[in-house]
Design an enzyme around this catalytic site. Structure first.
Site, PDB file in Angstrom:
ATOM      1  N   LYS A  98       0.822  -1.205   0.000  1.00  0.00           N
ATOM      2  CA  LYS A  98       0.000   0.000   0.000  1.00  0.00           C
ATOM      3  C   LYS A  98       0.863   1.265   0.000  1.00  0.00           C
ATOM      4  O   LYS A  98       2.078   1.205   0.185  1.00  0.00           O
ATOM      5  CB  LYS A  98      -0.961  -0.016   1.199  1.00  0.00           C
ATOM      6  CG  LYS A  98      -1.983  -1.142   1.125  1.00  0.00           C
ATOM      7  CD  LYS A  98      -2.853  -1.055  -0.114  1.00  0.00           C
ATOM      8  CE  LYS A  98      -4.043  -1.985  -0.094  1.00  0.00           C
ATOM      9  NZ  LYS A  98      -3.738  -3.408  -0.236  1.00  0.00           N
TER      10      LYS A  98
HETATM   11  C1  PLP Z   1     -10.051  -2.678  -1.701  1.00  0.00           C
HETATM   12  C2  PLP Z   1      -9.357  -3.405  -0.596  1.00  0.00           C
HETATM   13  N1  PLP Z   1      -9.937  -3.469   0.621  1.00  0.00           N
HETATM   14  C3  PLP Z   1      -9.355  -4.098   1.649  1.00  0.00           C
HETATM   15  C4  PLP Z   1      -8.144  -4.708   1.505  1.00  0.00           C
HETATM   16  C5  PLP Z   1      -7.557  -5.458   2.684  1.00  0.00           C
HETATM   17  O1  PLP Z   1      -6.511  -4.776   3.293  1.00  0.00           O
HETATM   18  P1  PLP Z   1      -5.708  -5.500   4.477  1.00  0.00           P
HETATM   19  O2  PLP Z   1      -4.762  -6.455   3.826  1.00  0.00           O
HETATM   20  O3  PLP Z   1      -4.982  -4.383   5.184  1.00  0.00           O
HETATM   21  O4  PLP Z   1      -6.706  -6.159   5.330  1.00  0.00           O
HETATM   22  C6  PLP Z   1      -7.494  -4.671   0.277  1.00  0.00           C
HETATM   23  C7  PLP Z   1      -6.192  -5.344   0.142  1.00  0.00           C
HETATM   24  O5  PLP Z   1      -5.549  -5.377  -0.851  1.00  0.00           O
HETATM   25  C8  PLP Z   1      -8.108  -4.002  -0.801  1.00  0.00           C
HETATM   26  O6  PLP Z   1      -7.528  -3.956  -2.010  1.00  0.00           O
END
Ligand code: PLP
Length: 383
Positions: free
Chosen positions: A181
């Site tokens: 990210k």
């Molecule tokens: C649109 C979206 N929401 C949520 C997430 C989940 O993030 P995390 O890995 O921090 O839980 C991602 C992960 O790539 C994502 O692309």
């Protein structure tokens, strides 16, 4: 040349911050986590910020503290990661998957309105690739229908909707600090809100449902006593992650400028091509440029998207696809059958999207190598 899809942007200041946290003798949630929360909430103009170990955890807690019940419906876009549906299913509630804008890949206000039933409780927009969804009409629909807005801002630091940072618009907003990210802690997440009760409830839920932060038990004002008031979760951030987050926050603007410069170079190169369509950013939006997703004019090509990806890989350029529409996955076909006929834009997009590499450490020569090869493959395979 070999171009990975992503490379972390860390330097010796990040390493030093992490080493300092380790040497401080406090490894789990503690002063660095709270400092990270305070600095982050200032950046996004939110009153409260709760640090957790992922965006998925932040969304789960957001739905829990706002009272999602079994059989309720939550409206989510088709072009998203499984998190959007998964967190709803934790409650035995139902994700309702709706279509997106073919230009921005963001949830469409019209699709939301058509999907509202008397079971709908929450709208959960995903700001695709860092570009905000159209929040004014979405907020208006939510207020008119007495629905909550929980934003998935996993791609969004820093992103702005009409001069307002993402993080202070909906009821609760969830960010991701996953390794790839725009601000990375390895793993990590943050929930922001202006509501003090939800803030407090998320603090309790992130640490087992214990009525006060356990870390205080070990600090000067702490004592051994604590009470468990709910079956909560082990979702807290650690000070090692927060140290990296604080250090990354200091260069967030620099990293954004570097990603923007790459996007501009891509945009300029693809503007002249009839075969490659660059991302469309709506006026008033500032994107974090987490993703740079091109759309192939497949009607004008003799190869499909998958073969295009293979051709790039043969030239050592790694790409990705964001996203396989959620309703195509076996789990969602089983648990929330979706009328694909109503999701024409998502199907149309899925056939033609490719996410190109974009990360702060990418050099101009590497960017040009990607551009040259994308254009050459397209031209070689033009009808
Ligand atoms: C649109 C979206 N929401 C949520 C997430 C989940 O993030 P995390 O890995 O921090 O839980 C991602 C992960 O790539 C994502 O692309």
């Amino acid at each position: 040349m070999e171009i990975p899809f992503h490379k972390s942007y860390t330097d010796e200041t990040d390493t030093a911050a992490v080493v300092e946290a380790i040497n401080s003798g406090w490894l789990t949630m503690g002063p660095r986590t709270f400092e990270f929360e305070n600095k982050f909430k200032e950046q996004v103009n939110a009153t409260h910020a709760v640090a957790v170990n992922s965006c998925t955890a932040a969304l789960h807690l957001a739905l829990k503290v706002t009272g999602l019940k079994p059989d309720a419906e939550v409206i989510i876009p088709a072009m998203t990661f499984t998190t959007s549906g998964e967190v709803v299913r934790y409650f035995n509630a139902n994700p309702v998957i709706v279509d997106v804008d073919p230009e921005t890949h963001n949830i469409l206000p019209d699709s939301i309105e058509q999907a509202i039933t008397d079971k709908t409780r929450v709208i959960m927009p995903v700001h695709f690739g860092g570009q905000p969804a159209d929040m004014d009409p979405i907020m208006a629909i939510a207020r008119k229908n007495n629905l909550l807005i929980i934003e998935d801002a996993a791609h969004c630091f820093p992103s702005f909707y009409k001069d307002r940072p993402i993080g202070c618009i909906g009821d609760i907003t969830a960010f991701s600090f996953y390794a790839t990210k725009t601000l990375a802690c390895g793993e990590g997440g943050m929930a922001t809100t202006d509501n003090p009760e939800w803030d407090e409830a998320m603090r309790v839920q992130r640490l087992h449902g214990i009525s006060r932060d356990a870390w205080k038990r070990y600090s000067k004002e702490g004592s051994w006593f604590y009470e468990v008031i709910d079956a909560g979760h082990k979702y807290n951030m650690t000070d090692i992650q927060a140290a990296l987050g604080l250090s990354q926050l200091k260069k967030a603007d620099l990293m954004w400028r570097k990603r923007s410069a790459i996007a501009e170079r891509y945009n300029k190169a693809f503007a002249a091509s009839e075969l490659i369509e660059a991302p469309v950013i709506r006026s008033g939006n500032k994107t974090s440029w987490h993703l740079y997703v091109i759309r192939l004019a497949i009607e004008k090509l003799t190869i499909d998207r998958n073969r295009f990806i293979d051709a790039l890989a043969e030239r050592q350029i790694k790409t990705s696809v964001h996203f396989i529409p959620l309703y195509r996955h076996p789990y969602y076909q089983k648990t929330c059958p979706t009328d694909i006929g109503k999701l024409k834009n998502s199907e149309w997009l899925y056939e033609r999207i490719i996410s190109l590499p974009i990360y702060p450490g990418m050099t101009t020569a590497e960017t040009d190598y990607v551009i040259e090869n994308v254009l050459e493959i397209a031209q070689k395979n033009a009808r």
